[in-house]
Design an enzyme around this catalytic site. Structure first.
Site, mmCIF file in Angstrom:
data_model
loop_
_atom_site.group_PDB
_atom_site.id
_atom_site.type_symbol
_atom_site.label_atom_id
_atom_site.label_comp_id
_atom_site.label_asym_id
_atom_site.label_seq_id
_atom_site.Cartn_x
_atom_site.Cartn_y
_atom_site.Cartn_z
ATOM 1 N N HIS A 146 40.846 14.107 53.211
ATOM 2 C CA HIS A 146 39.969 13.105 52.594
ATOM 3 C C HIS A 146 38.944 13.752 51.685
ATOM 4 O O HIS A 146 38.689 14.963 51.744
ATOM 5 C CB HIS A 146 39.231 12.298 53.675
ATOM 6 C CG HIS A 146 40.101 11.307 54.369
ATOM 7 N ND1 HIS A 146 40.930 11.624 55.420
ATOM 8 C CD2 HIS A 146 40.307 9.976 54.129
ATOM 9 C CE1 HIS A 146 41.582 10.545 55.808
ATOM 10 N NE2 HIS A 146 41.232 9.529 55.052
ATOM 11 N N LYS A 150 33.334 11.919 53.449
ATOM 12 C CA LYS A 150 33.698 11.183 54.669
ATOM 13 C C LYS A 150 32.903 11.706 55.846
ATOM 14 O O LYS A 150 32.790 12.912 56.045
ATOM 15 C CB LYS A 150 35.189 11.339 54.927
ATOM 16 C CG LYS A 150 35.684 10.528 56.134
ATOM 17 C CD LYS A 150 37.184 10.497 56.204
ATOM 18 C CE LYS A 150 37.696 9.713 57.404
ATOM 19 N NZ LYS A 150 37.223 8.301 57.412
HETATM 20 N N1 LIG Z 1 40.613 0.756 56.782
HETATM 21 C C1 LIG Z 1 40.761 1.290 55.572
HETATM 22 O O1 LIG Z 1 41.787 1.072 54.886
HETATM 23 C C2 LIG Z 1 39.697 2.145 55.020
HETATM 24 C C3 LIG Z 1 38.603 2.401 55.795
HETATM 25 N N2 LIG Z 1 37.581 3.150 55.311
HETATM 26 C C4 LIG Z 1 36.412 3.297 56.185
HETATM 27 O O2 LIG Z 1 35.399 2.477 55.656
HETATM 28 C C5 LIG Z 1 34.125 3.021 55.982
HETATM 29 C C6 LIG Z 1 33.297 3.142 54.707
HETATM 30 O O3 LIG Z 1 33.896 4.109 53.875
HETATM 31 P P1 LIG Z 1 33.218 4.364 52.433
HETATM 32 O O4 LIG Z 1 33.152 3.082 51.690
HETATM 33 O O5 LIG Z 1 33.918 5.520 51.825
HETATM 34 O O6 LIG Z 1 31.744 4.808 52.851
HETATM 35 P P2 LIG Z 1 30.385 4.687 52.011
HETATM 36 O O7 LIG Z 1 29.418 5.602 52.640
HETATM 37 O O8 LIG Z 1 30.687 4.791 50.548
HETATM 38 O O9 LIG Z 1 29.906 3.171 52.273
HETATM 39 C C7 LIG Z 1 29.358 2.762 53.493
HETATM 40 C C8 LIG Z 1 28.349 1.699 53.168
HETATM 41 O O10 LIG Z 1 27.874 1.091 54.360
HETATM 42 C C9 LIG Z 1 26.482 0.880 54.216
HETATM 43 N N3 LIG Z 1 25.847 0.712 55.520
HETATM 44 C C10 LIG Z 1 25.337 1.643 56.328
HETATM 45 N N4 LIG Z 1 24.855 1.069 57.437
HETATM 46 C C11 LIG Z 1 25.059 -0.254 57.314
HETATM 47 C C12 LIG Z 1 24.786 -1.394 58.132
HETATM 48 N N5 LIG Z 1 24.173 -1.279 59.307
HETATM 49 N N6 LIG Z 1 25.153 -2.603 57.699
HETATM 50 C C13 LIG Z 1 25.738 -2.743 56.491
HETATM 51 N N7 LIG Z 1 26.018 -1.723 55.665
HETATM 52 C C14 LIG Z 1 25.679 -0.491 56.080
HETATM 53 C C15 LIG Z 1 25.998 2.084 53.467
HETATM 54 O O11 LIG Z 1 24.764 1.776 52.886
HETATM 55 P P3 LIG Z 1 23.772 2.985 52.503
HETATM 56 O O12 LIG Z 1 24.509 3.812 51.504
HETATM 57 O O13 LIG Z 1 22.602 2.264 51.962
HETATM 58 O O14 LIG Z 1 23.503 3.697 53.794
HETATM 59 C C16 LIG Z 1 27.120 2.257 52.450
HETATM 60 O O15 LIG Z 1 26.858 1.504 51.287
HETATM 61 C C17 LIG Z 1 34.396 4.343 56.698
HETATM 62 O O16 LIG Z 1 34.360 4.122 58.088
HETATM 63 C C18 LIG Z 1 35.831 4.669 56.287
HETATM 64 O O17 LIG Z 1 36.528 5.438 57.256
HETATM 65 C C19 LIG Z 1 37.588 3.691 54.038
HETATM 66 C C20 LIG Z 1 38.689 3.466 53.229
HETATM 67 C C21 LIG Z 1 39.812 2.682 53.667
HETATM 68 O O1 LIG Z 2 36.965 7.357 54.747
HETATM 69 C C1 LIG Z 2 37.955 7.081 54.024
HETATM 70 O O2 LIG Z 2 38.021 7.225 52.784
HETATM 71 C C2 LIG Z 2 39.133 6.509 54.733
HETATM 72 N N1 LIG Z 2 39.002 6.238 56.009
HETATM 73 C C3 LIG Z 2 39.989 5.580 56.812
HETATM 74 C C4 LIG Z 2 40.309 6.449 58.011
HETATM 75 O O3 LIG Z 2 39.340 7.021 58.574
HETATM 76 O O4 LIG Z 2 41.508 6.508 58.367
HETATM 77 C C5 LIG Z 2 41.189 5.091 56.015
HETATM 78 C C6 LIG Z 2 41.562 5.942 54.856
HETATM 79 O O5 LIG Z 2 42.137 7.133 55.333
HETATM 80 C C7 LIG Z 2 40.382 6.234 53.976
#
Ligand SMILES: NC(=O)C1=CN([C@@H]2O[C@H](COP(=O)(O)OP(=O)(O)OC[C@H]3O[C@@H](n4cnc5c(N)ncnc54)[C@H](OP(=O)(O)O)[C@@H]3O)[C@@H](O)[C@H]2O)C=CC1
Ligand SMILES: O=C(O)C1=N[C@H](C(=O)O)C[C@H](O)C1
Length: 256
Positions: A146, A150
């Site tokens: 990743h 992350k």
């Molecule tokens: N299931 C899937 O297909 C995928 C899952 N993911 C998962 O999604 C999650 C986010 O990934 P990613 O977008 O890269 O991470 P980022 O850090 O880019 O985004 C996370 C966001 O959540 C916000 N946040 C933090 N705390 C809270 C809260 N209590 N309530 C609401 N928002 C909050 C953060 O705000 P701030 O920056 O202000 O702290 C930030 O904007 C991870 O767990 C990742 O593993 C990612 C890609 C695909």
């Molecule tokens: O953090 C990410 O970017 C992603 N997180 C998810 C995971 O933890 O499996 C899904 C995807 O791999 C992207």
């Protein structure tokens, strides 16, 4: 849309905005000071209320999309279920106990929901193919790769892959039983004898390889997400379908 300022949350918010069958009725981010999504330069012209405190959220939303952080998602999902809102959870890092709690709450409230460690079709297929292969190859190593922003490891996808493999594989310690690690951690994380390795590098998005080994042969299955748009088809399917159910599923394959 919880986590709308983030990489995935902003991508999912744009997908909702672009879809004529959906309406974005609210966004939630813990630290942002914005009162409206339209204050975010990426969403100029939008008029969507922005919330920052779970307890102050007032919404008629029917679906809660969550791409936040491991330490916030459980309370977010509980809030949604307690308010009759169907959670579509992409955020990874919850414990098995937290997931079980949410499934019980969903059953009690008769609210449909989905937790999907990966919304990418290539990842869903990788996990299914890996489970099939594990019936014949009990020696397996998972390498997830990743971007270097992350926060959690191993990835939710890698843990889900290991769990699916474990369903068809007897626990087995792999490699030399007398092996030593000259540098601690060299053999990676261990799950029922399987090894899981987490690579974090700039330039990567989301990728996973599952390597199987047997006498005189090997099998490697790989999936790549080159762009976060790869997750949006799965999120769209989940948003369209989740209200039809009255339980919380784990894994996009349950809705496909
Ligand atoms: N299931 C899937 O297909 C995928 C899952 N993911 C998962 O999604 C999650 C986010 O990934 P990613 O977008 O890269 O991470 P980022 O850090 O880019 O985004 C996370 C966001 O959540 C916000 N946040 C933090 N705390 C809270 C809260 N209590 N309530 C609401 N928002 C909050 C953060 O705000 P701030 O920056 O202000 O702290 C930030 O904007 C991870 O767990 C990742 O593993 C990612 C890609 C695909
Ligand atoms: O953090 C990410 O970017 C992603 N997180 C998810 C995971 O933890 O499996 C899904 C995807 O791999 C992207």
């Amino acid at each position: 849309m919880a986590g709308y300022k983030g990489r995935m949350g902003s991508t999912a918010a744009q997908m909702v905005i672009d879809n004529p069958d959906f309406e974005l009725v609210g966004v939630f981010d813990a630290r942002s000071q914005e009162q409206n999504l339209g204050e975010d330069d990426r969403f100029k012209g939008q008029d969507v209320p922005a919330f920052h405190d779970l307890n102050l959220i007032k919404t008629d939303a029917t679906v809660w999309i969550d791409f936040t952080i491991p330490t916030a998602v459980y309370e977010n999902a509980k809030f949604a279920l307690n308010h009759g809102i169907s959670p579509v959870i992409g955020t990874t890092g919850m414990t098995d106990e937290q997931v079980k709690d949410l499934q019980a709450l969903a059953k009690e409230k008769k609210v449909g929901g989905l937790i999907a460690p990966n919304f990418g079709i290539s990842a869903v297929l990788l996990m299914q193919f890996a489970q099939q292969a594990a019936k014949y190859f009990p020696d397996v190593e998972i390498i997830e790769m990743h971007h270097d922003d992350k926060i959690d490891s191993p990835s939710g996808t890698a843990i889900s892959t290991a769990k699916k493999i474990a369903e068809v594989r007897q626990p087995k310690q792999q490699g030399n039983p007398d092996a030593t690690e000259t540098i601690p951690g060299a053999r990676g994380a261990e799950y029922e004898g399987m090894r899981i390795h987490a690579v974090r590098l700039p330039g990567l998005v989301a990728h996973e390889e599952v390597m199987f080994g047997g006498p005189g042969e090997g099998l490697t299955i790989r999936q790549d997400s080159f762009d976060r748009i790869s997750f949006m088809t799965g999120v769209k399917v989940a948003v369209e379908k989740v209200n039809q159910y009255h339980e919380l599923f784990v894994g996009l394959e349950n809705l496909l």
